[in-house]
Design a protein around this motif. Sequence first.
Motif, PDB file in Angstrom:
ATOM      1  N   LEU A 163       0.872  -1.008   0.039  1.00 28.61           N
ATOM      2  CA  LEU A 163       0.022   0.069  -0.152  1.00 28.61           C
ATOM      3  C   LEU A 163       0.941   1.273   0.034  1.00 28.61           C
ATOM      4  O   LEU A 163       0.498   2.172  -0.591  1.00 28.61           O
ATOM      5  CB  LEU A 163      -1.020   0.005   1.295  1.00 28.61           C
ATOM      6  N   LEU A 164       1.758   1.168   0.766  1.00 26.59           N
ATOM      7  CA  LEU A 164       2.883   2.314   0.897  1.00 26.59           C
ATOM      8  C   LEU A 164       3.521   2.408  -0.716  1.00 26.59           C
ATOM      9  O   LEU A 164       3.724   3.742  -0.985  1.00 26.59           O
ATOM     10  CB  LEU A 164       3.975   2.278   1.842  1.00 26.59           C
ATOM     11  N   VAL A 204       2.171   1.960  -3.524  1.00 22.75           N
ATOM     12  CA  VAL A 204       1.332   2.188  -4.403  1.00 22.75           C
ATOM     13  C   VAL A 204       0.939   3.693  -4.295  1.00 22.75           C
ATOM     14  O   VAL A 204       0.913   4.535  -5.188  1.00 22.75           O
ATOM     15  CB  VAL A 204      -0.176   1.530  -4.374  1.00 22.75           C
ATOM     16  N   SER A 205       0.703   4.251  -2.873  1.00 23.93           N
ATOM     17  CA  SER A 205       0.488   5.622  -2.695  1.00 23.93           C
ATOM     18  C   SER A 205       1.729   6.321  -3.250  1.00 23.93           C
ATOM     19  O   SER A 205       1.589   7.437  -3.469  1.00 23.93           O
ATOM     20  CB  SER A 205       0.210   5.716  -1.202  1.00 23.93           C
ATOM     21  N   VAL A 206       2.956   5.971  -2.981  1.00 26.04           N
ATOM     22  CA  VAL A 206       4.177   6.721  -3.484  1.00 26.04           C
ATOM     23  C   VAL A 206       4.200   6.878  -5.006  1.00 26.04           C
ATOM     24  O   VAL A 206       4.291   7.956  -5.657  1.00 26.04           O
ATOM     25  CB  VAL A 206       5.546   5.908  -3.098  1.00 26.04           C
ATOM     26  N   VAL A 253       1.229   6.920  -6.952  1.00 27.65           N
ATOM     27  CA  VAL A 253       0.132   7.798  -7.178  1.00 27.65           C
ATOM     28  C   VAL A 253       0.938   9.212  -6.961  1.00 27.65           C
ATOM     29  O   VAL A 253       0.445  10.109  -7.687  1.00 27.65           O
ATOM     30  CB  VAL A 253      -1.184   7.394  -6.152  1.00 27.65           C
ATOM     31  N   ALA A 254       1.540   9.451  -5.988  1.00 28.57           N
ATOM     32  CA  ALA A 254       2.045  10.743  -5.554  1.00 28.57           C
ATOM     33  C   ALA A 254       2.948  11.268  -6.526  1.00 28.57           C
ATOM     34  O   ALA A 254       2.945  12.478  -7.004  1.00 28.57           O
ATOM     35  CB  ALA A 254       2.700  10.661  -4.425  1.00 28.57           C
TER      36      ALA A 254
END
Length: 55
Positions: free
Chosen positions: A45-46, A48-50, A52-53
Motif C-alpha cells: 500500500l505504501l 502504491v501511494s508513492v 500515485v503521488a
Amino acid sequence: MSDKTHCLNCGSKLKRNTSICPQCGVAQPVRPVGGLIGLIVLLALLGVSVLVAIF
C-alpha cells in the motif's frame, strides 16, 4: 519450520507459541501469525501511494 524453540533465559525446550517459560518464568517473545502478511500488505500500500503521488 519447526514448532519448537528454546527459552531465551534458561535454554529449556519450548513450543514456539509458549508465552512464558514453565521452568524459569521468563516471558518469551511471541510473533503474531499474521504479522508477516500484514507487513507485506502495508508495504504494498505504501508503494502504491508513492507511485500515485509521483504521477
